[in-house]
Design an enzyme around this catalytic site. Sequence first.
Site, mmCIF file in Angstrom:
data_model
loop_
_atom_site.group_PDB
_atom_site.id
_atom_site.type_symbol
_atom_site.label_atom_id
_atom_site.label_comp_id
_atom_site.label_asym_id
_atom_site.label_seq_id
_atom_site.Cartn_x
_atom_site.Cartn_y
_atom_site.Cartn_z
ATOM 1 N N ASP A 256 -5.169 4.022 -0.312
ATOM 2 C CA ASP A 256 -6.339 4.264 0.542
ATOM 3 C C ASP A 256 -6.647 5.765 0.536
ATOM 4 O O ASP A 256 -5.802 6.570 0.942
ATOM 5 C CB ASP A 256 -6.005 3.787 1.971
ATOM 6 N N GLU B 137 -4.628 -7.554 4.475
ATOM 7 C CA GLU B 137 -3.796 -6.466 5.012
ATOM 8 C C GLU B 137 -3.031 -7.003 6.226
ATOM 9 O O GLU B 137 -3.606 -7.681 7.074
ATOM 10 C CB GLU B 137 -4.692 -5.297 5.422
ATOM 11 N N HIS C 157 -9.238 6.994 2.221
ATOM 12 C CA HIS C 157 -9.785 7.204 3.571
ATOM 13 C C HIS C 157 -11.000 8.121 3.610
ATOM 14 O O HIS C 157 -11.064 9.080 4.390
ATOM 15 C CB HIS C 157 -8.674 7.712 4.509
ATOM 16 N N GLU D 158 -14.194 -1.166 5.701
ATOM 17 C CA GLU D 158 -13.572 -1.351 7.028
ATOM 18 C C GLU D 158 -14.428 -0.761 8.141
ATOM 19 O O GLU D 158 -14.291 -1.171 9.291
ATOM 20 C CB GLU D 158 -12.131 -0.812 7.056
ATOM 21 N N GLU E 42 -8.998 2.300 -2.225
ATOM 22 C CA GLU E 42 -9.841 1.985 -1.064
ATOM 23 C C GLU E 42 -10.564 3.226 -0.539
ATOM 24 O O GLU E 42 -9.989 4.319 -0.514
ATOM 25 C CB GLU E 42 -8.912 1.419 0.024
ATOM 26 N N ARG F 273 0.858 -1.181 0.000
ATOM 27 C CA ARG F 273 0.000 0.000 0.000
ATOM 28 C C ARG F 273 0.896 1.234 0.000
ATOM 29 O O ARG F 273 1.831 1.324 0.795
ATOM 30 C CB ARG F 273 -0.892 0.002 1.237
ATOM 31 N N ARG G 51 -13.749 -5.057 2.594
ATOM 32 C CA ARG G 51 -12.657 -4.690 3.501
ATOM 33 C C ARG G 51 -12.895 -5.050 4.971
ATOM 34 O O ARG G 51 -12.083 -4.703 5.833
ATOM 35 C CB ARG G 51 -12.425 -3.172 3.396
ATOM 36 N N TYR H 290 -3.155 11.465 6.796
ATOM 37 C CA TYR H 290 -3.411 10.063 7.046
ATOM 38 C C TYR H 290 -2.403 9.125 6.357
ATOM 39 O O TYR H 290 -2.080 9.317 5.194
ATOM 40 C CB TYR H 290 -4.822 9.726 6.536
ATOM 41 N N TRP I 270 -12.117 12.184 8.084
ATOM 42 C CA TRP I 270 -10.764 11.700 8.329
ATOM 43 C C TRP I 270 -10.623 10.307 7.822
ATOM 44 O O TRP I 270 -10.581 9.585 7.266
ATOM 45 C CB TRP I 270 -10.415 11.728 9.813
HETATM 46 C C1 CS2 Z 1 -6.821 2.033 7.589
HETATM 47 C C2 CS2 Z 1 -6.792 1.886 9.063
HETATM 48 O O1 CS2 Z 1 -5.806 -0.059 7.434
HETATM 49 C C3 CS2 Z 1 -6.457 0.780 6.836
HETATM 50 O O2 CS2 Z 1 -6.796 0.686 5.688
HETATM 51 O O3 CS2 Z 1 -7.825 2.714 6.983
HETATM 52 O O4 CS2 Z 1 -5.480 2.180 9.453
HETATM 53 C C4 CS2 Z 1 -7.764 2.732 9.878
HETATM 54 O O5 CS2 Z 1 -7.501 4.084 9.765
HETATM 55 C C5 CS2 Z 1 -7.675 2.315 11.302
HETATM 56 O O6 CS2 Z 1 -7.882 0.956 11.397
HETATM 57 C C6 CS2 Z 1 -8.675 3.056 12.160
HETATM 58 O O7 CS2 Z 1 -8.763 2.441 13.382
HETATM 59 MG MG MG Z 2 -8.380 1.851 5.115
#
Ligand code: CS2
Ligand code: MG
Length: 412
Positions: free
Chosen positions: A220, A349, A222, A272, A246, A147, A293, A159, A412
Amino acid sequence: MNIDKAEVIVTSPDRNFVTLKLTTDDGLTGLGDATLNGRELAVVSYLRDHVVPLLLGRDAARIEDTWQFLYRSAYWRRGPVTMAAIAAVDTALWDIKGKAAGMPVYQLLGGASRNGLLAYGHASGTTLDELVDSIQHHLAQGYRAIRVQTGVPGLKSIYGISSNATFEANSGVRYDYEPAQRGVRPKEEDWDTRSYLRHVPAVFEAVRNEFGPELPLLHDAHHRLTPIQAARLGKSLEPYDLFWLEDVTPAENQEALRLVRQHTTTPLAIGEIFNTVWDYQQVIREQLIDYVRSAVTHTGGITHLKKILDYASQYQIKSGMHGPTDISPVGMAAAVHLGLAIHNFGIQEYMQHGTKTDQVFQQSFTWKDGFLHPGDQPGLGVELDLDEAGKYPYTQAYLPYNRLADGTVHDW
Ligand code: CS2
Ligand code: MG
């Protein structure tokens, strides 16, 4: 085989983890991960105050019935707190069932569909040089999929970029990103979508030039873009052949992905922060995504995530289970057992936990030549050392949040 004891254990070796430990009257134990990053104690209370009293005396063999009972009898359904609590119970019961049968959990799920799980790691850099170094570091460790997250000129902190010095000193792991930070207030980060959209394609071009066409690359976003911005990003990244893009848009609005899909062939991953199959209903049925995810930990456990993935398999949608460090080694082991068994596994992941975490949780899953394997211990193959866990009390921690230049709070 009734549940005789149910303990909720909170420990904070490199970060906070919530673990449910069930013990049966014939002495078998099972573990489940209930860690909800930044809101850990809400799940502790849900479990201790409301679920544990219902578990004592129940037949530990009845996994499906216990799931349905906890889900339906609460009346108030879904949501991350509820589903993390149910996940912990479900996972612990699978662990017990495996131990009772003398088999690893993946055998109970139908046996291995592959030899190991391709895992991706997190490379990042504020500058291109740092990013290239981070990718090289991951490749040297054995990762075969990466990633890629990058700093954006003009933004102070965003991020996915590891602050190596502190993370390495605290946990022993280099170049991995842990967003939650200990403290009484969340850290504020900044964001500018136009700068991000201008910068990211050039970074992927440079990475492809440096590492060639073969290496699977992921990214990602986010939850930060509008549908039309996401469509543009997907389109502009097509020449760099991403494995996936993602969370391009905020996860609440699943219809947004229709528009993204109409404009780009870059594969999409989401989920996620979803917690039930109902969050996926539309995106799977309309084939708006390519990867699911969700983590076992946040989606009601092995039982419920397996149902989501079976549904996804009808549409050639694969797994891409969430595996950051806020999934504990118990949650990771559950993911690796499930991923080994299902036919529609895509990628896993995998961020490595720090040394203290590895001392608290003794794990038997392995990571070799870029592939994860759950091992062949009965159950999940993870044990929790209570003495070690007791050394690290809960510490308040928050995920960061974002503001735009004019002060507006942004996703975020
Ligand atoms: C992220 C995570 O792994 C990922 O793809 O988006 O790091 C996420 O921000 C955290 O799990 C939040 O707790
Ligand atoms: Mg993520």
